[in-house]
Write a protein that holds these residues in place. Structure first.
Motif, PDB file in Angstrom:
ATOM      1  N   ARG A   1      67.716  73.066  53.541  1.00 32.73           N
ATOM      2  CA  ARG A   1      68.851  73.918  53.890  1.00 32.73           C
ATOM      3  C   ARG A   1      70.055  73.106  54.353  1.00 32.73           C
ATOM      4  N   GLY A   2      69.988  71.798  54.126  1.00 31.62           N
ATOM      5  CA  GLY A   2      71.119  70.950  54.506  1.00 31.62           C
ATOM      6  C   GLY A   2      72.086  70.824  53.339  1.00 31.62           C
ATOM      7  N   ARG A   3      72.809  69.730  53.328  1.00 27.51           N
ATOM      8  CA  ARG A   3      73.769  69.495  52.245  1.00 27.51           C
ATOM      9  C   ARG A   3      73.402  68.217  51.484  1.00 27.51           C
ATOM     10  N   TYR A   4      74.135  67.985  50.415  1.00 33.30           N
ATOM     11  CA  TYR A   4      73.802  66.866  49.529  1.00 33.30           C
ATOM     12  C   TYR A   4      74.930  65.846  49.462  1.00 33.30           C
ATOM     13  N   HIS A   5      74.567  64.685  48.964  1.00 33.79           N
ATOM     14  CA  HIS A   5      75.585  63.724  48.556  1.00 33.79           C
ATOM     15  C   HIS A   5      75.111  63.102  47.245  1.00 33.79           C
ATOM     16  N   VAL A   6      75.928  63.261  46.211  1.00 28.95           N
ATOM     17  CA  VAL A   6      75.549  62.784  44.881  1.00 28.95           C
ATOM     18  C   VAL A   6      76.220  61.431  44.631  1.00 28.95           C
ATOM     19  N   LEU A   7      75.395  60.408  44.396  1.00 26.87           N
ATOM     20  CA  LEU A   7      75.921  59.048  44.244  1.00 26.87           C
ATOM     21  C   LEU A   7      76.576  58.810  42.886  1.00 26.87           C
ATOM     22  N   GLY A   8      76.118  59.518  41.886  1.00 27.37           N
ATOM     23  CA  GLY A   8      76.646  59.294  40.537  1.00 27.37           C
ATOM     24  C   GLY A   8      75.925  58.161  39.828  1.00 27.37           C
ATOM     25  N   GLY A   9      74.697  57.898  40.219  1.00 25.08           N
ATOM     26  CA  GLY A   9      73.906  56.855  39.568  1.00 25.08           C
ATOM     27  C   GLY A   9      73.097  56.086  40.587  1.00 25.08           C
ATOM     28  N   ALA A  10      72.608  54.928  40.175  1.00 27.07           N
ATOM     29  CA  ALA A  10      71.823  54.068  41.062  1.00 27.07           C
ATOM     30  C   ALA A  10      72.237  52.624  40.830  1.00 27.07           C
ATOM     31  N   ILE A  11      71.970  51.800  41.830  1.00 28.46           N
ATOM     32  CA  ILE A  11      72.289  50.378  41.677  1.00 28.46           C
ATOM     33  C   ILE A  11      71.442  49.792  40.549  1.00 28.46           C
ATOM     34  N   ASN A  12      72.089  49.153  39.601  1.00 33.42           N
ATOM     35  CA  ASN A  12      71.382  48.607  38.455  1.00 33.42           C
ATOM     36  C   ASN A  12      72.093  47.335  37.985  1.00 33.42           C
ATOM     37  N   PRO A  13      71.664  46.171  38.535  1.00 33.93           N
ATOM     38  CA  PRO A  13      72.349  44.908  38.224  1.00 33.93           C
ATOM     39  C   PRO A  13      72.368  44.603  36.727  1.00 33.93           C
ATOM     40  N   LEU A  14      71.311  44.979  36.019  1.00 32.17           N
ATOM     41  CA  LEU A  14      71.245  44.682  34.585  1.00 32.17           C
ATOM     42  C   LEU A  14      72.337  45.398  33.807  1.00 32.17           C
ATOM     43  N   GLU A  15      72.721  46.568  34.311  1.00 28.86           N
ATOM     44  CA  GLU A  15      73.784  47.306  33.624  1.00 28.86           C
ATOM     45  C   GLU A  15      75.123  47.141  34.345  1.00 28.86           C
ATOM     46  N   GLY A  16      75.143  46.219  35.301  1.00 27.29           N
ATOM     47  CA  GLY A  16      76.382  45.920  36.001  1.00 27.29           C
ATOM     48  C   GLY A  16      76.828  47.012  36.957  1.00 27.29           C
ATOM     49  N   ILE A  17      75.887  47.852  37.427  1.00 20.03           N
ATOM     50  CA  ILE A  17      76.249  48.908  38.375  1.00 20.03           C
ATOM     51  C   ILE A  17      75.907  48.455  39.787  1.00 20.03           C
ATOM     52  N   GLY A  18      76.940  48.250  40.577  1.00 23.72           N
ATOM     53  CA  GLY A  18      76.763  47.821  41.958  1.00 23.72           C
ATOM     54  C   GLY A  18      77.121  48.943  42.913  1.00 23.72           C
ATOM     55  N   PRO A  19      76.957  48.700  44.230  1.00 19.87           N
ATOM     56  CA  PRO A  19      77.246  49.737  45.234  1.00 19.87           C
ATOM     57  C   PRO A  19      78.658  50.323  45.119  1.00 19.87           C
ATOM     58  N   ASP A  20      79.627  49.477  44.724  1.00 12.92           N
ATOM     59  CA  ASP A  20      81.012  49.952  44.641  1.00 12.92           C
ATOM     60  C   ASP A  20      81.232  50.960  43.520  1.00 12.92           C
ATOM     61  N   ASP A  21      80.294  50.996  42.565  1.00 13.20           N
ATOM     62  CA  ASP A  21      80.427  51.937  41.458  1.00 13.20           C
ATOM     63  C   ASP A  21      79.856  53.308  41.804  1.00 13.20           C
ATOM     64  N   LEU A  22      79.203  53.383  42.963  1.00 11.15           N
ATOM     65  CA  LEU A  22      78.589  54.649  43.372  1.00 11.15           C
ATOM     66  C   LEU A  22      79.418  55.288  44.491  1.00 11.15           C
ATOM     67  N   ARG A  23      79.168  56.571  44.756  1.00  8.25           N
ATOM     68  CA  ARG A  23      79.940  57.283  45.770  1.00  8.25           C
ATOM     69  C   ARG A  23      79.380  56.992  47.176  1.00  8.25           C
ATOM     70  N   ILE A  24      79.352  55.703  47.518  1.00 10.72           N
ATOM     71  CA  ILE A  24      78.802  55.307  48.807  1.00 10.72           C
ATOM     72  C   ILE A  24      79.886  55.332  49.883  1.00 10.72           C
TER      73      ILE A  24
END
Ligand SMILES: [Zn+2]
Length: 198
Positions: free
Chosen positions: A100-123
């Motif tokens: 019954r709380g609220r959410y936060h959607v990151l828009g993906g996960a950290i994935n170094p192989l695909e070049g996705i780092g923390p800055d690419d997510l809604r952190i």
């Protein structure tokens, strides 16, 4: 293999996730044989989804207004924030009826192989949100796979020193998969049995 309009349609459909060349062909022939009004409904749904659906400015969930229904719902509390990778994971957790709380959607996960780092997510927007002082618990509900675990570990490292209670879904979810693949009973159990991250 097919030229012109039919070939183009097969190619476009084949770009969709989970649709191989054979499925693309089958779908194209299905649409070719379908009633015109049926196809027009599909075309209109495609147009509307691109025109009307956007992302909630607070949590990143899909929404048709600035804030999604969950963020607008006064009966839901900001005391617990469930962090997920994708909007479809919000639906998966909602289906369990455990939260019954609220959410936060990151828009993906950290994935170094695909070049996705923390800055690419809604952190960063999560950090801003946490400054409201209303939140007590952060539930890390990223996918039970390598990227999801890495993301959860990273987030725990970030928010734990800030004094929040940080929990992770209990084990028992199909490992290596997406949250959405778990049935609601299993996911519900993993949710209610969540454990503290130390
Ligand atoms: Zn929202």
């Amino acid at each position: 293999m097919y030229d012109g309009a039919l070939g183009d349609l097969i190619e476009e459909l084949g770009q969709l996730p989970g649709i191989g060349p054979k499925s693309a062909q089958r779908l194209a022939f299905h649409l070719l044989a379908a009633e015109k009004v049926e196809v027009e409904r599909l075309v209109s749904a495609l147009h509307r989804v691109k025109e009307q659906v956007r992302f909630c400015e607070v949590c990143g969930n899909v929404s048709e207004s600035e804030r999604c229904g969950i963020c607008r719902d006064q009966r839901r509390s900001e005391e617990q924030i469930c962090v997920v990778e994708e909007p479809k994971d919000v639906l998966a957790v909602e289906r369990t009826g455990e939260f019954r709380g609220r959410y936060h959607v990151l828009g993906g996960a950290i994935n170094p192989l695909e070049g996705i780092g923390p800055d690419d997510l809604r952190i960063r927007s999560l950090m801003t949100r946490l400054q409201s002082g209303e939140t007590k618990e952060i539930i890390l509900a990223t996918d039970p796979n390598t990227e999801g675990e890495a993301t959860a570990t990273y987030l725990a490292m970030l928010v734990k020193p800030m004094g929040f209670k940080v929990t992770r879904l209990a084990s028992g979810l199909p490992v290596g998969g997406d949250l959405e693949y778990a049935d609601e009973v299993t996911l519900g159990r993993a949710f209610s049995g969540r454990r503290d991250v130390d």
